[in-house]
Design a protein around this motif. Structure first.
Motif, PDB file in Angstrom:
ATOM      1  N   LEU A  25     -10.408  14.642  11.891  1.00  0.00           N
ATOM      2  CA  LEU A  25      -9.141  14.098  11.404  1.00  0.00           C
ATOM      3  C   LEU A  25      -9.241  12.612  11.077  1.00  0.00           C
ATOM      4  O   LEU A  25      -8.305  12.035  10.527  1.00  0.00           O
ATOM      5  CB  LEU A  25      -8.045  14.307  12.446  1.00  0.00           C
ATOM      6  N   LEU A  26     -10.354  11.985  11.442  1.00  0.00           N
ATOM      7  CA  LEU A  26     -10.547  10.553  11.226  1.00  0.00           C
ATOM      8  C   LEU A  26     -11.521  10.344  10.062  1.00  0.00           C
ATOM      9  O   LEU A  26     -12.725  10.498  10.222  1.00  0.00           O
ATOM     10  CB  LEU A  26     -11.089   9.898  12.495  1.00  0.00           C
ATOM     11  N   PRO A  27     -11.008  10.018   8.886  1.00  0.00           N
ATOM     12  CA  PRO A  27     -11.865   9.931   7.697  1.00  0.00           C
ATOM     13  C   PRO A  27     -13.046   8.983   7.859  1.00  0.00           C
ATOM     14  O   PRO A  27     -14.134   9.240   7.365  1.00  0.00           O
ATOM     15  CB  PRO A  27     -10.929   9.444   6.595  1.00  0.00           C
ATOM     16  N   CYS A  28     -12.849   7.866   8.552  1.00  0.00           N
ATOM     17  CA  CYS A  28     -13.940   6.890   8.682  1.00  0.00           C
ATOM     18  C   CYS A  28     -15.042   7.383   9.610  1.00  0.00           C
ATOM     19  O   CYS A  28     -16.147   6.843   9.598  1.00  0.00           O
ATOM     20  CB  CYS A  28     -13.412   5.537   9.154  1.00  0.00           C
ATOM     21  N   ALA A  42     -14.528   2.421  -7.502  1.00  0.00           N
ATOM     22  CA  ALA A  42     -14.173   3.836  -7.362  1.00  0.00           C
ATOM     23  C   ALA A  42     -14.350   4.295  -5.913  1.00  0.00           C
ATOM     24  O   ALA A  42     -13.512   5.037  -5.384  1.00  0.00           O
ATOM     25  CB  ALA A  42     -15.022   4.689  -8.301  1.00  0.00           C
ATOM     26  N   ASP A  43     -15.424   3.863  -5.258  1.00  0.00           N
ATOM     27  CA  ASP A  43     -15.642   4.227  -3.855  1.00  0.00           C
ATOM     28  C   ASP A  43     -14.583   3.616  -2.949  1.00  0.00           C
ATOM     29  O   ASP A  43     -14.118   4.251  -2.008  1.00  0.00           O
ATOM     30  CB  ASP A  43     -17.038   3.794  -3.394  1.00  0.00           C
ATOM     31  N   VAL A  44     -14.187   2.388  -3.236  1.00  0.00           N
ATOM     32  CA  VAL A  44     -13.146   1.727  -2.451  1.00  0.00           C
ATOM     33  C   VAL A  44     -11.829   2.492  -2.587  1.00  0.00           C
ATOM     34  O   VAL A  44     -11.144   2.746  -1.595  1.00  0.00           O
ATOM     35  CB  VAL A  44     -12.984   0.253  -2.871  1.00  0.00           C
ATOM     36  N   GLU A  45     -11.479   2.883  -3.793  1.00  0.00           N
ATOM     37  CA  GLU A  45     -10.240   3.641  -4.007  1.00  0.00           C
ATOM     38  C   GLU A  45     -10.300   4.998  -3.297  1.00  0.00           C
ATOM     39  O   GLU A  45      -9.297   5.467  -2.765  1.00  0.00           O
ATOM     40  CB  GLU A  45      -9.954   3.814  -5.496  1.00  0.00           C
ATOM     41  N   PHE A  46     -11.469   5.616  -3.282  1.00  0.00           N
ATOM     42  CA  PHE A  46     -11.644   6.884  -2.582  1.00  0.00           C
ATOM     43  C   PHE A  46     -11.438   6.689  -1.082  1.00  0.00           C
ATOM     44  O   PHE A  46     -10.738   7.478  -0.439  1.00  0.00           O
ATOM     45  CB  PHE A  46     -13.035   7.459  -2.878  1.00  0.00           C
ATOM     46  N   ALA A  47     -12.000   5.636  -0.515  1.00  0.00           N
ATOM     47  CA  ALA A  47     -11.822   5.338   0.908  1.00  0.00           C
ATOM     48  C   ALA A  47     -10.341   5.099   1.223  1.00  0.00           C
ATOM     49  O   ALA A  47      -9.823   5.606   2.228  1.00  0.00           O
ATOM     50  CB  ALA A  47     -12.663   4.137   1.313  1.00  0.00           C
ATOM     51  N   LYS A  48      -9.657   4.337   0.366  1.00  0.00           N
ATOM     52  CA  LYS A  48      -8.231   4.086   0.574  1.00  0.00           C
ATOM     53  C   LYS A  48      -7.442   5.386   0.566  1.00  0.00           C
ATOM     54  O   LYS A  48      -6.533   5.582   1.383  1.00  0.00           O
ATOM     55  CB  LYS A  48      -7.705   3.138  -0.502  1.00  0.00           C
ATOM     56  N   ALA A  49      -7.785   6.293  -0.331  1.00  0.00           N
ATOM     57  CA  ALA A  49      -7.088   7.584  -0.416  1.00  0.00           C
ATOM     58  C   ALA A  49      -7.342   8.423   0.831  1.00  0.00           C
ATOM     59  O   ALA A  49      -6.422   9.087   1.337  1.00  0.00           O
ATOM     60  CB  ALA A  49      -7.527   8.340  -1.669  1.00  0.00           C
ATOM     61  N   THR A  53      -4.252  10.128   5.213  1.00  0.00           N
ATOM     62  CA  THR A  53      -3.961  11.232   6.142  1.00  0.00           C
ATOM     63  C   THR A  53      -4.435  10.936   7.562  1.00  0.00           C
ATOM     64  O   THR A  53      -4.316  11.798   8.430  1.00  0.00           O
ATOM     65  CB  THR A  53      -4.643  12.527   5.654  1.00  0.00           C
ATOM     66  N   CYS A  54      -4.933   9.752   7.822  1.00  0.00           N
ATOM     67  CA  CYS A  54      -5.491   9.411   9.132  1.00  0.00           C
ATOM     68  C   CYS A  54      -4.376   9.233  10.167  1.00  0.00           C
ATOM     69  O   CYS A  54      -3.389   8.533   9.900  1.00  0.00           O
ATOM     70  CB  CYS A  54      -6.321   8.135   9.029  1.00  0.00           C
TER      71      CYS A  54
END
Length: 99
Positions: A25-28, A42-49, A53-54
């Protein structure tokens, strides 16, 4: 920035709270951690997205603001030099013509 009633959100506090949840459940933790410190916009925006849900997103963001994180994605926001910025600009010179 924390109030008298709220303790400072240190990385230890964030880590302890995150340990209460399944790592999936923890994306990071479920993804490559370097994604949150990526060079590619693009990778930064993906991480933000992924952060949206975290379950500890707000705690992560509040702590990053309190600590004035120097860079990276924290709580779904991008930090640079301790401040939230809207997006990462690509390397190189800006375009001469309107995109």
């Amino acid at each position: 920035m924390t109030s008298i009633l709220e303790p400072e959100v240190t990385l230890g506090v964030l880590h302890d709270r995150a340990n209460r949840f399944d790592e999936d459940l923890l994306p990071c933790r479920a993804n490559n951690p370097e994604l949150w410190f990526a060079e590619s916009p693009a990778d930064v925006e993906f991480a933000k997205a992924l952060c949206q849900t975290c379950p500890v997103q707000s705690l992560c963001l509040n702590g990053a603001v309190d600590r004035r994180e120097p860079w990276g994605v924290w709580g779904g926001q991008l930090f640079l030099q301790g401040k939230v910025i809207p997006r990462k600009r690509p390397r190189g010179r800006p375009r001469k013509d309107a995109a």
